[in-house]
Design a protein around this motif. Structure first.
Motif, PDB file in Angstrom:
ATOM      1  N   MET A 113       1.075  11.274 -71.314  1.00  0.00           N
ATOM      2  CA  MET A 113       2.100  11.951 -70.513  1.00  0.00           C
ATOM      3  C   MET A 113       3.450  11.241 -70.577  1.00  0.00           C
ATOM      4  N   GLY A 114       3.526  10.093 -71.227  1.00  0.00           N
ATOM      5  CA  GLY A 114       4.800   9.391 -71.360  1.00  0.00           C
ATOM      6  C   GLY A 114       5.240   8.683 -70.095  1.00  0.00           C
ATOM      7  N   LEU A 115       4.271   8.217 -69.285  1.00  0.00           N
ATOM      8  CA  LEU A 115       4.611   7.526 -68.040  1.00  0.00           C
ATOM      9  C   LEU A 115       5.015   6.080 -68.268  1.00  0.00           C
ATOM     10  N   VAL A 116       4.757   5.557 -69.442  1.00  0.00           N
ATOM     11  CA  VAL A 116       5.183   4.203 -69.797  1.00  0.00           C
ATOM     12  C   VAL A 116       6.002   4.273 -71.077  1.00  0.00           C
ATOM     13  N   ALA A 117       6.955   3.379 -71.201  1.00  0.00           N
ATOM     14  CA  ALA A 117       7.872   3.399 -72.343  1.00  0.00           C
ATOM     15  C   ALA A 117       7.235   2.732 -73.556  1.00  0.00           C
ATOM     16  N   LYS A 118       7.524   3.282 -74.719  1.00  0.00           N
ATOM     17  CA  LYS A 118       7.100   2.660 -75.974  1.00  0.00           C
ATOM     18  C   LYS A 118       8.121   1.601 -76.377  1.00  0.00           C
ATOM     19  N   LYS A 119       7.734   0.548 -77.070  1.00  0.00           N
ATOM     20  CA  LYS A 119       6.415   0.241 -77.599  1.00  0.00           C
ATOM     21  C   LYS A 119       5.539  -0.377 -76.529  1.00  0.00           C
ATOM     22  N   THR A 120       4.208  -0.157 -76.672  1.00  0.00           N
ATOM     23  CA  THR A 120       3.260  -0.574 -75.665  1.00  0.00           C
ATOM     24  C   THR A 120       2.299  -1.611 -76.241  1.00  0.00           C
ATOM     25  N   LEU A 121       2.091  -2.675 -75.482  1.00  0.00           N
ATOM     26  CA  LEU A 121       1.150  -3.729 -75.846  1.00  0.00           C
ATOM     27  C   LEU A 121       0.035  -3.738 -74.806  1.00  0.00           C
ATOM     28  N   VAL A 122      -1.187  -3.365 -75.226  1.00  0.00           N
ATOM     29  CA  VAL A 122      -2.335  -3.264 -74.329  1.00  0.00           C
ATOM     30  C   VAL A 122      -3.194  -4.511 -74.492  1.00  0.00           C
ATOM     31  N   PHE A 123      -3.485  -5.195 -73.381  1.00  0.00           N
ATOM     32  CA  PHE A 123      -4.300  -6.401 -73.412  1.00  0.00           C
ATOM     33  C   PHE A 123      -5.702  -6.112 -72.882  1.00  0.00           C
ATOM     34  N   VAL A 124      -6.709  -6.545 -73.649  1.00  0.00           N
ATOM     35  CA  VAL A 124      -8.110  -6.482 -73.235  1.00  0.00           C
ATOM     36  C   VAL A 124      -8.699  -7.880 -73.361  1.00  0.00           C
ATOM     37  N   ASN A 125      -9.860  -8.093 -72.748  1.00  0.00           N
ATOM     38  CA  ASN A 125     -10.466  -9.427 -72.755  1.00  0.00           C
ATOM     39  C   ASN A 125     -11.541  -9.613 -73.818  1.00  0.00           C
ATOM     40  N   THR A 126     -12.087  -8.528 -74.352  1.00  0.00           N
ATOM     41  CA  THR A 126     -13.134  -8.631 -75.368  1.00  0.00           C
ATOM     42  C   THR A 126     -12.813  -7.725 -76.550  1.00  0.00           C
ATOM     43  N   ILE A 127     -13.379  -8.055 -77.693  1.00  0.00           N
ATOM     44  CA  ILE A 127     -13.135  -7.268 -78.909  1.00  0.00           C
ATOM     45  C   ILE A 127     -13.741  -5.881 -78.776  1.00  0.00           C
ATOM     46  N   ASN A 128     -14.951  -5.792 -78.218  1.00  0.00           N
ATOM     47  CA  ASN A 128     -15.587  -4.490 -78.053  1.00  0.00           C
ATOM     48  C   ASN A 128     -14.752  -3.566 -77.177  1.00  0.00           C
ATOM     49  N   THR A 129     -14.186  -4.092 -76.107  1.00  0.00           N
ATOM     50  CA  THR A 129     -13.337  -3.275 -75.240  1.00  0.00           C
ATOM     51  C   THR A 129     -12.120  -2.763 -75.995  1.00  0.00           C
TER      52      THR A 129
END
Length: 593
Positions: A264-280
């Motif tokens: 929906m474009g609620l966050v501006a690009k570019k986006t960096l998503v952080f996860v804690n595990t590789i599978n996630t």
């Protein structure tokens, strides 16, 4: 002795006032994206030029790398002779090694190659490391483990360090012990001569930094540089241009909230998503693929060459979403220390123990950091949020918070508040319950197809592709570096093509409050863009950086190659030409009327 920004001299607004070599000053004036020294550089460079040991604490994105490189390079240029191991920079990860080495090489190329740079950690295998040691340059950038391993095996004689080493820098000092470099640092520092100047650079001051201070520094000058406003508000380590938001949801709805926010474009690009595990990370990627949101994955399993190329392509703006695994929490236990007071040893396995992208890495043009998984501690949150809002630019840090994670996020909020009563981490406007519910049926249907076997197959497929890119084609890319543009890291990993209708959002699924929030966000971005194009008011503590381009590029080396223009040109390269062309067509039509 503490030195803060308000004690700096008012005339030190240009590199000429820092007493650096003229060639070095001229190189800095030619550097794209920089108008003058930042606050930390104006304070640190004069102190380091006097030969003192220094301990520097400054916010993320404040220009700490140049703050220690400039006086180091000034000293090397004054020597005249070319010998290896005159200066040594130790950083915790290979990604940061390449970034620091590239920065130093850029300076060297524009100073008539008065000194050389060697990235020791990029060699990987022992045979390649031995070959690099045979022709090592004046300035060496490495991880502590690589240098310590060379010392233990006798490949690097201790006499060389004791006789030649003049400057030692420990960058991201608060992370070195967390990565388990305690024994390696002990091995290296035992061979550092007393006359060697040592510098510790960190974004936070904790017990690990104090331990390194006692180990390395001799009567140091402590330099604590951060804005006066942050001292009052308590926003230690986080730029004040970064806004903080939260999305309270159930743990099982995190995937759905990420998809809604990006789609929906609620966050501006570019986006960096952080996860804690590789599978996630792969689970998030597969889920977003089903909704037509392309992304790339960055983790410790991928080969070093692939990781470096992914960072380069992301910085150039060739894809908008990057899912990075934060391996910091896996490298530390609850206390971060062993029974004997030293850091725990790193686990050896298929993953690269020297991988890390949370701290120090300069992700260019990142507008939003999205915490899918909660960080390990407050420092982890600070360093994640520090990947955006760099060099005075605006940014946002959005955290998905499950019910059992509320207490930790409240602790982070109190840390950011300081003496203020106003809440710093606010709810993300536009991500309403009705908008999430509109996506629920589709989201739950997609989530059921992302099984453990599907994640396992996607993970194996990604590794096979990247190993092919990294090893079999390595010699070809060395001869034809421009062909690297053909390697796209945001390819789909799904075994079967997804349902086409999921990529479109019909009108009945669009919530009115969400659309209003998206409209307000779009207006805000336009205002920020127009203000960046205009002149900025000069201020005493203003960060002297030029605004980033639309592609997130601020260096000459980040320009698109001809091959990249041919591959990605329709999306990125010809936007302005198309706009001008359509504008001219409209003008001609009006004249004909």
């Amino acid at each position: 002795m503490d030195v803060v920004g308000k004690e700096e001299k008012k005339d030190e607004t240009k590199f000429d006032a820092l007493g650096l070599d003229p060639k070095l000053v001229q190189a800095m004036h030619k550097k794209k994206g920089i108008r003058g020294p930042t606050q930390v550089q104006r304070v640190v460079v004069p102190a380091a030029r006097m030969g003192k040991d220094v301990l520097v604490r400054a916010d993320t994105g404040s220009g700490k790398t140049l703050a220690y490189l400039l006086p180091m390079v000034h000293k090397l240029m004054g020597e005249g002779d070319r010998k290896g191991w005159k200066a040594l920079v130790l950083v915790p990860t290979r990604e940061l090694c390449k970034q620091v080495a590239d920065e130093a090489l850029w300076i060297a190329n524009r100073c008539g190659n008065a000194f050389g740079v060697t990235n020791l950690a990029s060699k990987g295998k022992s045979a390649a490391t031995k070959a690099a040691l045979a022709t090592v340059e004046d300035l060496v950038v490495s991880t502590p483990a690589t240098v310590a391993d060379c010392v233990r095996k006798g490949v690097l004689p201790t006499q060389v360090l004791q006789e030649r080493l003049q400057t030692l820098v420990l960058d991201e000092a608060d992370l070195l012990l967390t990565y388990g470099y305690g024994e390696d640092l002990q091995t290296v520092t035992n061979n550092v001569p007393r006359s060697c100047q040592c510098m510790l650079i960190s974004a936070t001051l904790n017990d690990d930094v104090e331990q390194l201070k006692e180990l390395v520094l001799h009567n140091p000058q402590v330099i604590d540089v951060h804005p006066e406003k942050d001292k009052k508000t308590g926003r230690t380590g986080v730029a004040e241009t970064v806004e903080h938001f939260k999305v309270e949801c159930q743990g099982k709805d995190k995937l759905l909230c990420v998809a809604v926010a990006l789609k929906m474009g609620l966050v501006a690009k570019k986006t960096l998503v952080f996860v804690n595990t590789i599978n996630t990370g792969y689970k998030v990627k597969l889920f977003l693929e089903s909704f037509g949101v392309r992304s790339a994955v960055l983790n410790a399993e991928l080969p070093l060459n692939s990781r470096q190329h992914i960072l380069q392509e992301f910085n150039k703006g060739l894809f908008d979403h990057l899912i990075a695994t934060d391996s910091t929490s896996a490298k530390s236990n609850a206390n971060g220390k062993g029974n004997n007071g030293t850091s725990p040893k790193r686990k050896r396995g298929t993953q690269d123990g020297e991988y890390g992208v949370v701290r120090g890495i300069d992700f260019r043009g990142v507008r939003t950091v999205l915490n899918f998984d909660m960080p390990e501690d407050i420092n982890g949150y600070i360093h994640r949020a520090g990947r955006t809002g760099r060099a005075g630019r605006t940014g946002a840090c959005v955290t998905l918070c499950a019910e059992d994670e509320t207490a930790f996020l409240e602790t982070v909020d109190r840390h950011l508040q300081g003496d203020q009563e106003e809440q710093c981490i606010k709810p993300l406007e536009g991500l309403t319950k009705s908008q999430v519910e509109a996506f629920r049926y589709r989201g739950e249907d997609v989530a059921r197809r992302i099984t453990r076997n599907a994640i396992k197959e996607a993970r194996a497929k990604e590794i096979r592709m990247e190993l092919l890119n990294s090893e079999r084609l390595q010699s070809h890319f060395e001869d034809n570096p421009k062909d690297l543009a053909l390697l796209k890291h945001d390819k789909t990993l799904q075994k079967s093509p997804g349902l086409a209708h999921l990529k479109n959002v019909p009108n009945y699924m669009r919530d009115s409050k969400t659309l209003a929030a998206v409209s307000d966000l779009s207006k805000k971005r336009k205002l920020e863009s127009s203000s960046r194009r205009g002149t900025r008011p000069e201020s005493k503590n203003a960060v002297a950086f030029l605004p980033a381009s639309k592609l997130g590029c601020s260096k000459e080396d980040d320009e698109l190659t001809p091959m990249e223009k041919s591959v990605f040109g329709s999306k990125l390269w010809s936007n302005r030409k198309l706009i001008r062309k359509t504008g001219n067509v409209r003008k001609n039509k009006r004249r004909s009327r």
